[in-house]
Every structure is written in C-alpha cells, then in structure tokens.
Design a protein around this motif. Structure first.
Motif, PDB file in Angstrom:
ATOM      1  N   GLY A 107       0.817  -1.209   0.000  1.00 52.06           N
ATOM      2  CA  GLY A 107       0.000   0.000   0.000  1.00 52.06           C
ATOM      3  C   GLY A 107       0.844   1.249   0.000  1.00 52.06           C
ATOM      4  O   GLY A 107       2.032   1.230  -0.362  1.00 52.06           O
ATOM      5  N   GLY A 108       0.234   2.347   0.418  1.00 52.97           N
ATOM      6  CA  GLY A 108       0.904   3.635   0.440  1.00 52.97           C
ATOM      7  C   GLY A 108       1.376   3.999   1.831  1.00 52.97           C
ATOM      8  O   GLY A 108       1.522   3.144   2.707  1.00 52.97           O
ATOM      9  N   ASP A 109       1.569   5.313   2.030  1.00 48.53           N
ATOM     10  CA  ASP A 109       2.057   5.785   3.322  1.00 48.53           C
ATOM     11  C   ASP A 109       0.941   5.939   4.351  1.00 48.53           C
ATOM     12  O   ASP A 109       1.221   6.057   5.543  1.00 48.53           O
ATOM     13  CB  ASP A 109       2.778   7.129   3.154  1.00 48.53           C
ATOM     14  N   ILE A 110      -0.314   5.956   3.916  1.00 45.32           N
ATOM     15  CA  ILE A 110      -1.429   6.150   4.841  1.00 45.32           C
ATOM     16  C   ILE A 110      -2.171   4.842   5.111  1.00 45.32           C
ATOM     17  O   ILE A 110      -2.334   4.427   6.259  1.00 45.32           O
ATOM     18  CB  ILE A 110      -2.413   7.211   4.296  1.00 45.32           C
ATOM     19  N   ASP A 111      -2.584   4.166   4.065  1.00 44.41           N
ATOM     20  CA  ASP A 111      -3.366   2.934   4.208  1.00 44.41           C
ATOM     21  C   ASP A 111      -2.614   1.770   3.564  1.00 44.41           C
ATOM     22  O   ASP A 111      -2.079   1.897   2.452  1.00 44.41           O
ATOM     23  CB  ASP A 111      -4.744   3.093   3.556  1.00 44.41           C
ATOM     24  N   ARG A 112      -2.643   0.616   4.258  1.00 38.30           N
ATOM     25  CA  ARG A 112      -1.934  -0.567   3.782  1.00 38.30           C
ATOM     26  C   ARG A 112      -2.724  -1.829   4.119  1.00 38.30           C
ATOM     27  O   ARG A 112      -3.434  -1.875   5.131  1.00 38.30           O
ATOM     28  CB  ARG A 112      -0.547  -0.683   4.438  1.00 38.30           C
ATOM     29  N   LEU A 113      -2.555  -2.828   3.294  1.00 35.13           N
ATOM     30  CA  LEU A 113      -3.029  -4.167   3.579  1.00 35.13           C
ATOM     31  C   LEU A 113      -1.842  -4.962   4.104  1.00 35.13           C
ATOM     32  O   LEU A 113      -0.820  -5.078   3.431  1.00 35.13           O
ATOM     33  CB  LEU A 113      -3.591  -4.830   2.324  1.00 35.13           C
ATOM     34  N   ALA A 114      -1.960  -5.472   5.341  1.00 31.09           N
ATOM     35  CA  ALA A 114      -0.816  -6.096   6.008  1.00 31.09           C
ATOM     36  C   ALA A 114      -1.158  -7.516   6.449  1.00 31.09           C
ATOM     37  O   ALA A 114      -2.333  -7.898   6.542  1.00 31.09           O
ATOM     38  CB  ALA A 114      -0.399  -5.276   7.225  1.00 31.09           C
ATOM     39  N   PHE A 115      -0.110  -8.287   6.723  1.00 29.92           N
ATOM     40  CA  PHE A 115      -0.300  -9.624   7.274  1.00 29.92           C
ATOM     41  C   PHE A 115       0.793  -9.888   8.309  1.00 29.92           C
ATOM     42  O   PHE A 115       1.876  -9.315   8.275  1.00 29.92           O
ATOM     43  CB  PHE A 115      -0.262 -10.698   6.180  1.00 29.92           C
ATOM     44  N   ARG A 116       0.485 -10.789   9.230  1.00 27.90           N
ATOM     45  CA  ARG A 116       1.433 -11.290  10.214  1.00 27.90           C
ATOM     46  C   ARG A 116       1.225 -12.799  10.334  1.00 27.90           C
ATOM     47  O   ARG A 116       0.093 -13.278  10.262  1.00 27.90           O
ATOM     48  CB  ARG A 116       1.222 -10.661  11.600  1.00 27.90           C
ATOM     49  N   SER A 117       2.300 -13.506  10.554  1.00 25.27           N
ATOM     50  CA  SER A 117       2.195 -14.943  10.773  1.00 25.27           C
ATOM     51  C   SER A 117       3.319 -15.385  11.690  1.00 25.27           C
ATOM     52  O   SER A 117       4.453 -14.916  11.567  1.00 25.27           O
ATOM     53  CB  SER A 117       2.287 -15.705   9.445  1.00 25.27           C
ATOM     54  N   GLU A 118       2.987 -16.261  12.615  1.00 24.80           N
ATOM     55  CA  GLU A 118       3.996 -16.845  13.489  1.00 24.80           C
ATOM     56  C   GLU A 118       3.567 -18.249  13.877  1.00 24.80           C
ATOM     57  O   GLU A 118       2.373 -18.588  13.852  1.00 24.80           O
ATOM     58  CB  GLU A 118       4.238 -15.990  14.732  1.00 24.80           C
ATOM     59  N   GLY A 119       4.549 -19.072  14.207  1.00 24.51           N
ATOM     60  CA  GLY A 119       4.240 -20.441  14.562  1.00 24.51           C
ATOM     61  C   GLY A 119       5.491 -21.254  14.834  1.00 24.51           C
ATOM     62  O   GLY A 119       6.614 -20.722  14.858  1.00 24.51           O
ATOM     63  N   GLU A 120       5.269 -22.550  15.039  1.00 23.18           N
ATOM     64  CA  GLU A 120       6.376 -23.441  15.403  1.00 23.18           C
ATOM     65  C   GLU A 120       6.034 -24.870  14.995  1.00 23.18           C
ATOM     66  O   GLU A 120       4.899 -25.325  15.181  1.00 23.18           O
ATOM     67  CB  GLU A 120       6.616 -23.360  16.910  1.00 23.18           C
ATOM     68  N   ARG A 121       7.044 -25.536  14.445  1.00 19.76           N
ATOM     69  CA  ARG A 121       6.938 -26.952  14.111  1.00 19.76           C
ATOM     70  C   ARG A 121       8.047 -27.698  14.839  1.00 19.76           C
ATOM     71  O   ARG A 121       9.211 -27.303  14.786  1.00 19.76           O
ATOM     72  CB  ARG A 121       7.053 -27.179  12.610  1.00 19.76           C
ATOM     73  N   THR A 122       7.677 -28.784  15.537  1.00 25.21           N
ATOM     74  CA  THR A 122       8.646 -29.589  16.289  1.00 25.21           C
ATOM     75  C   THR A 122       8.616 -31.018  15.768  1.00 25.21           C
ATOM     76  O   THR A 122       7.548 -31.662  15.772  1.00 25.21           O
ATOM     77  CB  THR A 122       8.321 -29.569  17.791  1.00 25.21           C
TER      78      THR A 122
END
Length: 284
Positions: A107-122
């Motif tokens: 996106g731009g400096d004002i509005d954005r489409l974002a994602f986050r992901s976290e996890g773990e594999r053992t």
C-alpha cells in the motif's frame, strides 16, 4: 581740541599691550609634551549588520515556505515489504523446532493491507500456527492503527478472531505492537510485543524482544488459562552481511503463568522453557 586729543592718544601707555604681545611671543603651546592618551575621544560605533540587511517581506516568506497540497508528503504511490524477522532453528526439549515470525504489507504511506504470521513446528509436527490479515491506517508519523482478522490453526481446533490495535515506535528504534482479539464463545485476548535494535557496530546488531499474552477466559482445549497466560523474552545477535540479509544466534526464555501454568502441570509439562536459537533475518 582735535590737536589735544591727538596728543593725548600719542601719550597713551602702550606697556600693557607690549606685555601681552611679549607673553604671546615667549609662551608657545608645547604639543610635544602633551599626553594625548589621557584625552577623551567619543566612541566610534561600527555599522550594525542589521542595517545592511533589508527586512523580510511577505513575498520572501511565501517563496521560502510554499503551501503544500493536502497529503503532499504521502503521494509516493504503492509499495510493498516482506520481512522475515525470525526464521530459526530452536533447540527445544521435545526436539529440534522450526519457528517463524514473518510480516509484510502492500500500500501507500497512509493505508496498507498487512499480514502477520507466526508459529512453530517440532519434529515435523505443527505445534502453533496463526495468520493475521489486517488493514493499517497511519494516524501520525510513528503510529498506525490496525484492524482485521486472525486465524489460529494450532493448537487445538481452528479458531477465528477479530483483531484491532495499534503499532508504532514511541521511542527511536523501539517497535511495539498492542493487539486485542475477540474470539468465538466470548473469548478475548490481548497481546503486547516489543523489540529494539541496538547497533553495536555498522554490521553487528543486538535485538532484545518481549511478548506478553493475556486471556479473559479459560480454554482447556487449547491449553490457555485466564489472566496472564505466558511471557516470552529473547535476545538475538545478528551480523548484517547487507541491510537485507543477516544470520543470527540467540537465546529465548518462555514461561506460563496462572491458570495456564496449572493446565500445563496437569499434563505433566514444563511451565518454563529456555532455548538456543540460530536463524536468518531478511527482507525485500
């Protein structure tokens, strides 16, 4: 009568005149002996610098500070960022683990489409995994609000949350995220995250991190208790081969609290865990 007057004038005593003339002749001014240093002279004032600078006019101010159109500083088009802040191997008690913490936006400096992901594999099994899709909106130079959804895949059965919060840098270099979640069945949670980059040299960077999770209700199926559920701290030392790619090593420490710790004890599991980690951090 006239002759008498003339005789009287010729008989006048000119001695006084002669004496004054002699005094003037024999008492010249002695300039060589005078002390000019003791003579007071009026100070000579230097011209004021301001006198040679013309005063500023409205036209001068308008030329130096032109009016900007609304959001002129934010008309840079659309951009994107992908950041793998943590992609690492961990020495867990149950075996070797692969953990990740990645994020990105478009996106731009004002509005954005974002994602986050976290996890773990053992040992090839997914222990934890979540994905957040968010819409972020800048509310200042250093802060933005976020809102969207979070999907948990593990532990337990999948669960969907509504997410909203703020993220930014209250201090130079300190990155913070505060996110609230509303889940199914009236469950709610709050997550606080912070990390800080300490520049040791131009290439060596020390990064402390911290994370706190709180829940409003017990969720035994997912091993979550109400109150402060768990806290995690870590420190990682990375070497930036360039600004976009850096291997690192570090250590992490995690501990469960309150009802969450009781649920772990009931399952004969440890309430705290310390791990050595090694990984890479990259972005593009």
């Amino acid at each position: 009568m006239v002759a008498a007057t003339a005789q009287a004038q010729q008989g006048m005593d000119h001695s006084a005149h002669d004496s004054h003339a002699g005094a003037a002749q024999h008492s010249p001014m002695q300039h060589d002996g005078m002390d000019h240093g003791s003579m007071a002279h009026p100070p000579v004032s230097a011209p004021s610098p301001a006198a040679s600078v013309p005063p500023l006019s409205d036209a001068d101010r308008a030329a130096a500070f032109p009016d900007l159109p609304p959001h002129a500083m934010h008309q840079g088009g659309s951009h994107f960022l992908f950041l793998a802040d943590q992609l690492e191997w961990q020495d867990a008690d149950a075996g070797s683990a692969l953990a990740w913490d990645i994020s990105g936006w478009y996106g731009g400096d004002i509005d954005r489409l974002a994602f986050r992901s976290e996890g773990e594999r053992t040992d090839g099994h997914t222990e934890e995994a979540e994905l957040q899709l968010l819409w972020s909106h800048a509310v200042g130079p250093w802060w933005e609000t976020v809102a969207g959804v979070r999907q948990d895949f593990k532990p337990g059965s999948p669960q969907t949350w509504a997410a909203f919060g703020v993220q930014g840098m209250p201090l130079f270099g300190l990155e913070t995220e505060v996110t609230a979640f509303l889940g199914e069945g009236g469950q709610s949670a709050l997550r606080l995250e912070a990390e800080y980059d300490i520049l040791l040299t131009q290439r060596w960077v020390l990064q402390p991190t911290a994370e706190l999770n709180l829940h409003a209700r017990n969720d035994e199926a997912r091993g979550v208790g109400s109150g402060l559920s768990d806290a995690g701290f870590g420190v990682r030392l990375r070497y930036e081969i360039n600004r976009q790619f850096a291997p690192y090593i570090g250590v992490t420490w995690n501990r469960a609290y309150g009802n969450t710790a009781d649920l772990l004890r009931d399952e004969d599991e440890d309430v705290s865990d310390t791990r050595l980690v090694a990984g890479i951090r990259f972005w593009f």
